[in-house]
Scaffold this motif. Structure first.
Motif, mmCIF file in Angstrom:
data_model
loop_
_atom_site.group_PDB
_atom_site.id
_atom_site.type_symbol
_atom_site.label_atom_id
_atom_site.label_comp_id
_atom_site.label_asym_id
_atom_site.label_seq_id
_atom_site.Cartn_x
_atom_site.Cartn_y
_atom_site.Cartn_z
ATOM 1 N N LEU A 7 104.259 46.109 47.296
ATOM 2 C CA LEU A 7 103.873 47.521 47.283
ATOM 3 C C LEU A 7 104.643 48.247 48.370
ATOM 4 O O LEU A 7 104.469 47.980 49.555
ATOM 5 N N THR A 32 108.431 42.191 41.452
ATOM 6 C CA THR A 32 108.218 43.603 41.135
ATOM 7 C C THR A 32 107.920 44.360 42.412
ATOM 8 O O THR A 32 107.174 43.877 43.269
ATOM 9 N N VAL A 34 106.650 48.266 43.732
ATOM 10 C CA VAL A 34 106.030 49.516 43.300
ATOM 11 C C VAL A 34 106.314 50.601 44.333
ATOM 12 O O VAL A 34 106.079 50.406 45.537
ATOM 13 N N GLU A 35 106.813 51.734 43.875
ATOM 14 C CA GLU A 35 107.152 52.846 44.764
ATOM 15 C C GLU A 35 106.997 54.152 43.991
ATOM 16 O O GLU A 35 107.494 54.273 42.869
ATOM 17 N N VAL A 74 108.835 49.559 39.643
ATOM 18 C CA VAL A 74 107.782 50.314 38.964
ATOM 19 C C VAL A 74 107.498 51.561 39.783
ATOM 20 O O VAL A 74 107.154 51.464 40.960
ATOM 21 N N ARG A 75 107.643 52.711 39.153
ATOM 22 C CA ARG A 75 107.343 53.960 39.854
ATOM 23 C C ARG A 75 105.904 54.351 39.562
ATOM 24 O O ARG A 75 105.511 54.525 38.405
ATOM 25 N N VAL A 78 99.703 53.723 43.923
ATOM 26 C CA VAL A 78 98.683 52.672 43.929
ATOM 27 C C VAL A 78 97.317 53.308 44.109
ATOM 28 O O VAL A 78 97.103 54.110 45.032
ATOM 29 N N LEU A 90 97.085 51.037 39.318
ATOM 30 C CA LEU A 90 97.831 52.256 39.617
ATOM 31 C C LEU A 90 97.029 53.481 39.222
ATOM 32 O O LEU A 90 96.097 53.415 38.400
ATOM 33 N N LEU A 96 98.662 45.850 37.307
ATOM 34 C CA LEU A 96 99.741 44.906 37.583
ATOM 35 C C LEU A 96 99.157 43.632 38.181
ATOM 36 O O LEU A 96 98.670 43.631 39.318
#
Length: 413
Positions: A7, A32, A34-35, A74-75, A78, A90, A96
C-alpha cells in the motif's frame, strides 16, 4: 500463486516492489502496489521550490514508468485493511486479497489538527507549509512578495518527515533575504517543541550555534495550542506574532490505518524496530514513514530499512528466520545557505558525530561541518533518487551505520 500487496507507491513502496520483483519468482508471486495518484513526487525537492533552486518539473514524474515490469499497479484509495481476513478493501468497493501486506503510505501534514490553522482564514495567505507540493509552490509566491517583517518557522510536534528540514528552511531563508539585500528588514524566529535545535546533544549544539550566528531567534519547548489570526499561542500561553508563518503541521499516518485498528494515536503502525514486522499480525510489515520506529522519518531511513527488509522478507516467506536487523541508520544533508551544507549520520544508539563519510579520513562528505561538497552531494542525490534508488539498483553504501571515520568532539585536535 502467493500474493504480496504493498500500500503506497512513495519512496519506500516503490523501492520494495522494484527490489522484490527481482528476488521473487514471477511464476510463484503476484506483486501488487496500490496508489491513488499517477504521479511520483521527489519530496526532498520541496525544500528548494520556495527559493527557486528547483523548478516544479524537477520534482515530479509519472508513476507507472517508475514501477518495475511485472508489478501490478492498482489506482485507488484504501478504505481499510481487514487483517483478520487477509484482504484490503478499497473505497470503490474492490477487495484485494493478500498473503503478505506491506503498509508504506507514509505520513501527511494535518493542519486541521491545530485549532485556527485552517479555520482562521490565514491558510495560504499568511500561513504556509512546504511539506506538500502545492504548499511549496504557494510559499514561493509568498516569499517573492514578502517585503519584511517577522517570519516564523514553526514545528507543531514530533515526529515529522525529515526533522532537519525546518532548520534547513530557516538557514535558506536567511541566505535568501541576504541575497535580496533585505535581511535587516526580516526578523527570523524558529519555534520548536524541542528543547533546542535538534534532539541529540552534539548536533543540537552545532546547529544551535549556527542559528545564533545567523541571528535567528529560537523559541524552544513551544507546544502550539492554537493559532489566533496571525499569532501562535502555546499551551503555556506564550504568544508569537508573525507576518509570515512557515509551519510544519502535525504529521499523521493514513486515516485507513486508524479505521483498520492497526495504528497508534498518530496512525503509525507499531512494529518491531529491527524487522519492521507488525506487532499485531505476523504477515503485515510497515515501512518508510508509516511505522513507529524511533528514528528520523527520512528517505535515507526508508532506503536503509528496505535494504534490510528485502533480504529478511525473502527468508521469511521461505520459512526461514529473519536474521537482518535494521539499526535505525539515517543520514541527512542539512542545507545551511550560501552553497554549503552539513551531513549528519546516526542510528538508534549513536548520535550524529563529526568526521568524514563514507570513507574514513577521505570522505568526501564532512560530518557536522559546513562544506560546499555536502551541498553538491545533496543536489546530486536527486539524480541518484530517480535513476538508482527508486529502481532498486544497488547503492555502494552500507545499510548499517559504521563508526569508522567518526569521533567524539572532545577528541578533535
Amino acid at each position: 500463486m502467493r500474493r504480496l500487496l504493498v500500500l503506497g507507491a512513495g519512496t519506500a513502496g516503490t523501492m520494495v516492489v522494484n527490489k522484490l520483483r527481482h528476488r521473487l519468482a514471477r511464476a510463484d508471486w503476484q506483486i501488487t502496489v496500490v496508489e491513488p495518484g499517477d504521479t511520483h513526487y521527489y519530496q526532498p525537492g520541496y525544500l528548494f521550490l520556495p527559493f527557486g533552486t528547483y523548478s516544479p518539473d524537477q520534482v515530479v514524474r509519472p508513476l507507472r514508468p517508475l514501477v518495475a515490469d511485472g508489478v501490478d499497479l492498482v489506482r485507488g484509495e484504501v478504505d481499510r485493511v481487514a487483517a483478520a481476513e487477509n484482504r484490503v478493501l478499497l473505497a470503490d468497493g474492490r477487495s484485494l486479497p493478500y498473503d503478505y501486506l506491506v503498509i508504506a503510505t507514509g505520513v501527511t501534514p494535518r493542519p486541521d489538527q491545530t485549532p485556527g490553522m485552517l479555520d482562521g482564514g490565514q491558510w495560504r495567505r499568511s500561513i504556509f507549509d512546504f511539506y506538500t507540493y502545492d504548499g511549496a509552490l504557494a510559499l514561493a509566491r509568498a516569499l517573492d512578495a514578502f517585503d519584511g517583517g517577522r517570519l516564523v518557522v514553526h514545528i507543531t510536534d514530533m515526529p515529522i518527515k525529515c526533522p532537519v528540514a525546518p532548520l534547513e528552511f530557516a538557514f535558506l531563508a536567511d541566505a535568501h533575504f541576504r541575497r535580496r539585500g533585505m535581511r535587516d528588514r526580516v526578523e527570523l524566529v524558529y519555534a520548536t517543541p524541542l528543547p533546542g535545535a535538534f534532539t541529540k546533544p552534539v548536533a543540537a549544539a552545532r546547529l544551535g550555534s549556527m542559528l545564533d550566528e545567523r541571528k535567528i531567534t529560537v523559541e524552544p519547548d513551544f507546544l502550539v495550542e492554537r493559532v489566533d489570526g496571525t499569532t501562535l499561542v502555546s499551551y503555556d500561553e506564550r504568544e508569537i506574532p508573525f507576518d509570515l508563518l512557515v509551519t510544519v503541521p502535525l504529521n499523521m499516518g493514513a486515516d485507513y490505518v486508524a479505521r483498520s485498528g492497526l495504528g497508534d494515536e498518530l496512525n503509525l503502525v507499531p512494529v518491531d524496530r529491527s524487522t519492521l514486522l507488525s506487532r499485531a499480525y505476523d504477515n503485515i510489515f510497515a515501512l518508510g514513514d508509516a511505522n513507529d520506529i524511533p528514528t528520523s522519518k527520512a528517505g535515507s531511513v526508508a532506503h536503509f530499512a528496505v535494504e534490510v527488509f528485502t533480504d529478511n522478507f525473502v527468508a521469511y516467506a521461505a520459512g526461514r528466520p529473519m536474521t537482518g536487523r535494521f539499526d535505525g541508520h539515517a543520514n541527512c544533508f542539512v542545507e545551511s545557505g550560501g552553497g554549503r551544507a552539513l551531513l549528519i549520520d546516526f542510528n538508534y544508539d549513536t548520535e550524529p558525530l563529526p568526521g568524514r563519510y563514507p570513507v574514513p579520513a577521505l570522505g568526501p562528505f564532512r560530518l557536522l561541518d559546513e562544506a560546499a561538497v555536502n551541498h553538491w552531494g545533496k543536489l546530486a542525490f536527486r539524480w541518484m533518487y530517480w535513476n538508482v534508488l527508486l529502481p532498486g539498483r544497488p547503492i555502494p553504501l552500507p545499510a548499517h551505520m559504521s563508526m569508522a571515520g567518526k569521533h567524539l568532539p572532545h577528541a578533535e585536535e
